[in-house]
Design a protein around this motif. Structure first.
Motif, PDB file in Angstrom:
ATOM      1  N   ALA A  83      42.622  97.251  45.502  1.00 52.24           N
ATOM      2  CA  ALA A  83      43.147  96.798  46.787  1.00 52.24           C
ATOM      3  C   ALA A  83      43.660  95.364  46.711  1.00 52.24           C
ATOM      4  O   ALA A  83      44.654  95.014  47.358  1.00 52.24           O
ATOM      5  CB  ALA A  83      42.066  96.904  47.858  1.00 52.24           C
ATOM      6  N   SER A  84      43.001  94.528  45.924  1.00 55.43           N
ATOM      7  CA  SER A  84      43.415  93.122  45.814  1.00 55.43           C
ATOM      8  C   SER A  84      44.802  93.013  45.211  1.00 55.43           C
ATOM      9  O   SER A  84      45.617  92.188  45.632  1.00 55.43           O
ATOM     10  CB  SER A  84      42.407  92.341  44.961  1.00 55.43           C
ATOM     11  OG  SER A  84      41.149  92.282  45.590  1.00 55.43           O
ATOM     12  N   THR A  85      45.077  93.845  44.216  1.00 56.71           N
ATOM     13  CA  THR A  85      46.416  93.855  43.621  1.00 56.71           C
ATOM     14  C   THR A  85      47.431  94.402  44.609  1.00 56.71           C
ATOM     15  O   THR A  85      48.538  93.875  44.744  1.00 56.71           O
ATOM     16  CB  THR A  85      46.414  94.690  42.336  1.00 56.71           C
ATOM     17  OG1 THR A  85      45.434  94.179  41.430  1.00 56.71           O
ATOM     18  CG2 THR A  85      47.782  94.662  41.668  1.00 56.71           C
ATOM     19  N   ALA A  86      47.060  95.455  45.324  1.00 59.73           N
ATOM     20  CA  ALA A  86      47.986  96.088  46.260  1.00 59.73           C
ATOM     21  C   ALA A  86      48.405  95.138  47.368  1.00 59.73           C
ATOM     22  O   ALA A  86      49.586  95.085  47.740  1.00 59.73           O
ATOM     23  CB  ALA A  86      47.359  97.349  46.853  1.00 59.73           C
ATOM     24  N   VAL A  87      47.473  94.370  47.923  1.00 62.81           N
ATOM     25  CA  VAL A  87      47.843  93.468  49.017  1.00 62.81           C
ATOM     26  C   VAL A  87      48.724  92.340  48.498  1.00 62.81           C
ATOM     27  O   VAL A  87      49.638  91.880  49.190  1.00 62.81           O
ATOM     28  CB  VAL A  87      46.600  92.918  49.745  1.00 62.81           C
ATOM     29  CG1 VAL A  87      45.822  91.916  48.903  1.00 62.81           C
ATOM     30  CG2 VAL A  87      47.012  92.281  51.078  1.00 62.81           C
ATOM     31  N   THR A  88      48.496  91.908  47.260  1.00 59.92           N
ATOM     32  CA  THR A  88      49.343  90.869  46.676  1.00 59.92           C
ATOM     33  C   THR A  88      50.771  91.374  46.507  1.00 59.92           C
ATOM     34  O   THR A  88      51.740  90.678  46.843  1.00 59.92           O
ATOM     35  CB  THR A  88      48.781  90.422  45.317  1.00 59.92           C
ATOM     36  OG1 THR A  88      47.414  90.028  45.469  1.00 59.92           O
ATOM     37  CG2 THR A  88      49.577  89.257  44.751  1.00 59.92           C
ATOM     38  N   VAL A  89      50.910  92.595  46.019  1.00 60.97           N
ATOM     39  CA  VAL A  89      52.236  93.187  45.847  1.00 60.97           C
ATOM     40  C   VAL A  89      52.907  93.402  47.201  1.00 60.97           C
ATOM     41  O   VAL A  89      54.094  93.133  47.363  1.00 60.97           O
ATOM     42  CB  VAL A  89      52.130  94.520  45.069  1.00 60.97           C
ATOM     43  CG1 VAL A  89      53.482  95.214  45.003  1.00 60.97           C
ATOM     44  CG2 VAL A  89      51.594  94.272  43.666  1.00 60.97           C
ATOM     45  N   SER A  90      52.148  93.851  48.181  1.00 59.72           N
ATOM     46  CA  SER A  90      52.711  94.115  49.505  1.00 59.72           C
ATOM     47  C   SER A  90      53.254  92.845  50.151  1.00 59.72           C
ATOM     48  O   SER A  90      54.385  92.809  50.638  1.00 59.72           O
ATOM     49  CB  SER A  90      51.645  94.751  50.407  1.00 59.72           C
ATOM     50  OG  SER A  90      52.174  95.037  51.688  1.00 59.72           O
ATOM     51  N   VAL A  91      52.448  91.785  50.152  1.00 58.24           N
ATOM     52  CA  VAL A  91      52.872  90.542  50.787  1.00 58.24           C
ATOM     53  C   VAL A  91      54.029  89.905  50.031  1.00 58.24           C
ATOM     54  O   VAL A  91      54.963  89.373  50.641  1.00 58.24           O
ATOM     55  CB  VAL A  91      51.683  89.570  50.911  1.00 58.24           C
ATOM     56  CG1 VAL A  91      52.151  88.199  51.412  1.00 58.24           C
ATOM     57  CG2 VAL A  91      50.632  90.134  51.858  1.00 58.24           C
ATOM     58  N   ALA A 122      53.472  85.440  42.694  1.00 58.55           N
ATOM     59  CA  ALA A 122      53.360  85.945  44.058  1.00 58.55           C
ATOM     60  C   ALA A 122      54.142  85.008  44.970  1.00 58.55           C
ATOM     61  O   ALA A 122      54.633  83.956  44.553  1.00 58.55           O
ATOM     62  CB  ALA A 122      51.899  86.020  44.491  1.00 58.55           C
ATOM     63  N   ALA A 123      54.248  85.412  46.236  1.00 65.32           N
ATOM     64  CA  ALA A 123      54.879  84.574  47.247  1.00 65.32           C
ATOM     65  C   ALA A 123      54.019  84.630  48.499  1.00 65.32           C
ATOM     66  O   ALA A 123      53.335  85.624  48.758  1.00 65.32           O
ATOM     67  CB  ALA A 123      56.297  85.061  47.544  1.00 65.32           C
ATOM     68  N   GLY A 124      54.040  83.549  49.292  1.00 68.43           N
ATOM     69  CA  GLY A 124      53.143  83.432  50.437  1.00 68.43           C
ATOM     70  C   GLY A 124      53.873  83.493  51.771  1.00 68.43           C
ATOM     71  O   GLY A 124      54.989  82.999  51.911  1.00 68.43           O
ATOM     72  N   PHE A 125      53.202  84.081  52.752  1.00 69.78           N
ATOM     73  CA  PHE A 125      53.726  84.277  54.107  1.00 69.78           C
ATOM     74  C   PHE A 125      52.888  83.416  55.045  1.00 69.78           C
ATOM     75  O   PHE A 125      51.801  83.811  55.456  1.00 69.78           O
ATOM     76  CB  PHE A 125      53.622  85.760  54.468  1.00 69.78           C
ATOM     77  CG  PHE A 125      54.405  86.196  55.677  1.00 69.78           C
ATOM     78  CD1 PHE A 125      55.737  86.569  55.563  1.00 69.78           C
ATOM     79  CD2 PHE A 125      53.802  86.284  56.920  1.00 69.78           C
ATOM     80  CE1 PHE A 125      56.459  87.007  56.665  1.00 69.78           C
ATOM     81  CE2 PHE A 125      54.499  86.723  58.029  1.00 69.78           C
ATOM     82  CZ  PHE A 125      55.827  87.087  57.913  1.00 69.78           C
ATOM     83  N   GLN A 207      38.112  92.828  49.102  1.00 64.78           N
ATOM     84  CA  GLN A 207      39.360  92.407  48.471  1.00 64.78           C
ATOM     85  C   GLN A 207      39.220  91.004  47.868  1.00 64.78           C
ATOM     86  O   GLN A 207      40.060  90.123  48.063  1.00 64.78           O
ATOM     87  CB  GLN A 207      40.521  92.478  49.464  1.00 64.78           C
ATOM     88  CG  GLN A 207      40.769  93.886  49.972  1.00 64.78           C
ATOM     89  CD  GLN A 207      42.066  94.064  50.737  1.00 64.78           C
ATOM     90  OE1 GLN A 207      42.962  93.226  50.671  1.00 64.78           O
ATOM     91  NE2 GLN A 207      42.185  95.163  51.455  1.00 64.78           N
ATOM     92  N   LYS A 208      38.147  90.831  47.126  1.00 65.97           N
ATOM     93  CA  LYS A 208      37.788  89.498  46.642  1.00 65.97           C
ATOM     94  C   LYS A 208      38.691  88.996  45.528  1.00 65.97           C
ATOM     95  O   LYS A 208      38.758  87.794  45.273  1.00 65.97           O
ATOM     96  CB  LYS A 208      36.336  89.508  46.172  1.00 65.97           C
ATOM     97  CG  LYS A 208      35.345  89.761  47.300  1.00 65.97           C
ATOM     98  CD  LYS A 208      33.913  89.712  46.812  1.00 65.97           C
ATOM     99  CE  LYS A 208      32.935  89.923  47.949  1.00 65.97           C
ATOM    100  NZ  LYS A 208      31.521  89.836  47.487  1.00 65.97           N
ATOM    101  N   GLY A 209      39.382  89.896  44.852  1.00 63.82           N
ATOM    102  CA  GLY A 209      40.279  89.456  43.791  1.00 63.82           C
ATOM    103  C   GLY A 209      41.515  88.775  44.308  1.00 63.82           C
ATOM    104  O   GLY A 209      42.129  87.959  43.610  1.00 63.82           O
ATOM    105  N   SER A 210      41.908  89.080  45.529  1.00 63.91           N
ATOM    106  CA  SER A 210      43.065  88.449  46.162  1.00 63.91           C
ATOM    107  C   SER A 210      42.628  87.155  46.836  1.00 63.91           C
ATOM    108  O   SER A 210      41.793  87.170  47.742  1.00 63.91           O
ATOM    109  CB  SER A 210      43.666  89.406  47.214  1.00 63.91           C
ATOM    110  OG  SER A 210      44.552  88.719  48.069  1.00 63.91           O
ATOM    111  N   ALA A 211      43.195  86.043  46.380  1.00 64.91           N
ATOM    112  CA  ALA A 211      42.846  84.755  46.976  1.00 64.91           C
ATOM    113  C   ALA A 211      43.418  84.658  48.384  1.00 64.91           C
ATOM    114  O   ALA A 211      44.569  84.991  48.623  1.00 64.91           O
ATOM    115  CB  ALA A 211      43.387  83.617  46.118  1.00 64.91           C
ATOM    116  N   THR A 212      42.582  84.203  49.311  1.00 67.81           N
ATOM    117  CA  THR A 212      42.991  83.977  50.697  1.00 67.81           C
ATOM    118  C   THR A 212      42.590  82.556  51.052  1.00 67.81           C
ATOM    119  O   THR A 212      41.393  82.238  51.068  1.00 67.81           O
ATOM    120  CB  THR A 212      42.310  84.983  51.646  1.00 67.81           C
ATOM    121  OG1 THR A 212      42.606  86.313  51.207  1.00 67.81           O
ATOM    122  CG2 THR A 212      42.801  84.801  53.063  1.00 67.81           C
TER     123      THR A 212
END
Length: 382
Positions: A83-91, A122-125, A207-212
């Motif tokens: 999930a962490s990879t998926a949210v990074t790709v989505s954003v 990655a890119a940030g929103f 989703q701890k692998g995705s930095a927030t």
């Protein structure tokens, strides 16, 4: 709509599934334990090399030009692994799409190839603030014109991938006297610019692998050319992109729900109680039948929203319906899967415990379920 996938869509779906199984599943639990970050970042670059960071971006900028349906299929498939990879790709895809939609020709040439190629991992929103989440029109971050520059001051909260994003799309108030939501503009801000600071990562439930992270702007000076789109019209851009982002998060939820149910199904075939496989018990069979039916309904809602967007139609209501139903159904699916595993479902040795935590945020970010109901009801009563 034609529910049969094209050859390209099938290829993208299968490629994403294969990558998830081979590269992502094994690292997902490691990420959840606070390790495996180097492999996570390496996988983002591999996904970029495969074309997954610009799925709906024109080929002239390095994109795949696969469309929104393919994007939804890809996110669901990636989420089955991590999930962490998926949210990074989505954003990241969402940021790429907003740049392609409203940026100048020079901005597109400068930033889109870097996102699509993985030069920027990655890119940030940057829209949400601590006091402006469900109501982003209440943001306090400002951008003041000073000669040939804009000066940003303020902060953003819960920014996905902030630690390793190469560029941010940042929304800020540029006319404080304008009516609410009318004096907001958006800017392209590079990660290393002076005055931009990324705060420590949030300690999250899943989703701890995705930095927030929070992102702070302290007299952050950017060139006048960083303005993206029309001055004071950025809020409308944000609302449009959030609708597209909801397709991504709904698709992510679908992938998690499917992964949970598939694992629980296979576990039930092997688990013996009362002298037989628990898969033989009708109560359990009906639990899975209901959950799989909801997942299929979620898939169809997502495909409808994706197809409408891809066809250039008004997809806002469909995206909210799909995101609402998919995220809520996926939460139920993960808890159903956990329940079928019994005590083992509560044990971190098995993936259901992690999936149940990872899926929880899908009914919160990119607009809570309550916000989706507001959007849908407005459409119903309009």
């Amino acid at each position: 709509m034609n529910l049969n996938l094209s050859e390209e869509q099938q290829f993208i779906q299968q490629t994403a599934r294969d990558f998830a199984e081979k590269e992502l599943v094994g690292n997902a639990a490691t990420l959840d334990a606070g390790q495996g970050q180097d492999e996570f970042l390496a996988n983002l670059k591999k996904l970029a090399d495969l074309g997954f960071m610009g799925l709906n971006v024109d080929a002239e900028y390095g994109g795949t030009e696969a469309g929104t349906v393919a994007f939804s299929l890809a996110i669901s498939s990636i989420a089955r692994g991590c999930a962490s990879t998926a949210v990074t790709v989505s954003v990241t895809n969402m940021v790429a799409e907003v740049i392609q939609s409203v940026a100048s020709a020079e901005q597109k040439q400068n930033y889109l190839p870097k996102i699509c190629s993985g030069e920027y991992l990655a890119a940030g929103f940057c829209l949400t603030e601590s006091g402006a989440g469900s109501d982003p029109s209440g943001m306090k971050t400002t951008a003041l014109r000073d000669g040939d520059s804009w000066v940003l001051n303020g902060s953003k909260a819960y920014i996905t991938s902030a630690e390793y994003a190469g560029v941010f799309v940042v929304w800020a108030v540029t006319d404080k006297d304008a009516p609410r939501g009318k004096g907001i503009s958006c800017f392209l801000v590079e990660r290393e610019v002076a005055g931009l600071t990324v705060g420590p990562a949030e300690e999250k439930m899943g989703q701890k692998g995705s930095a927030t992270n929070p992102v702070y702007f302290d007299d952050c000076r950017i060139p006048a050319s960083a303005l993206m789109g029309t001055l004071n019209r950025g809020y409308q851009v944000a609302l449009g992109e959030l609708a597209g982002g909801r397709i991504g998060i709904g698709s992510l939820a679908l992938g998690l729900g499917e992964a949970a149910l598939d694992y629980a199904r296979d576990y039930a075939k092997e688990r013996q109680q009362f002298g037989q496989s628990i898969a033989n018990f009708q109560g359990l069979q009906w639990m899975l039948a209901d959950a799989y039916t909801e997942m299929e309904a979620a898939r169809l809602l997502l495909m409808q929203a994706a197809f409408t967007k891809e066809s250039g139609g008004d997809f806002g209501k469909q995206a909210s319906m799909a995101k609402l139903f998919a995220s809520e159904a996926a939460n139920r699916a993960c808890y159903t899967g956990l329940q079928i595993l019994g005590g083992n479902g509560y044990n971190r040795e098995y993936p259901l415990e992690r999936l149940a935590r990872d899926v929880r945020i899908t009914s919160i970010y990119e607009g809570t379920s309550e916000i989706q109901r507001m959007i849908i009801s407005r459409s119903v009563f309009s």
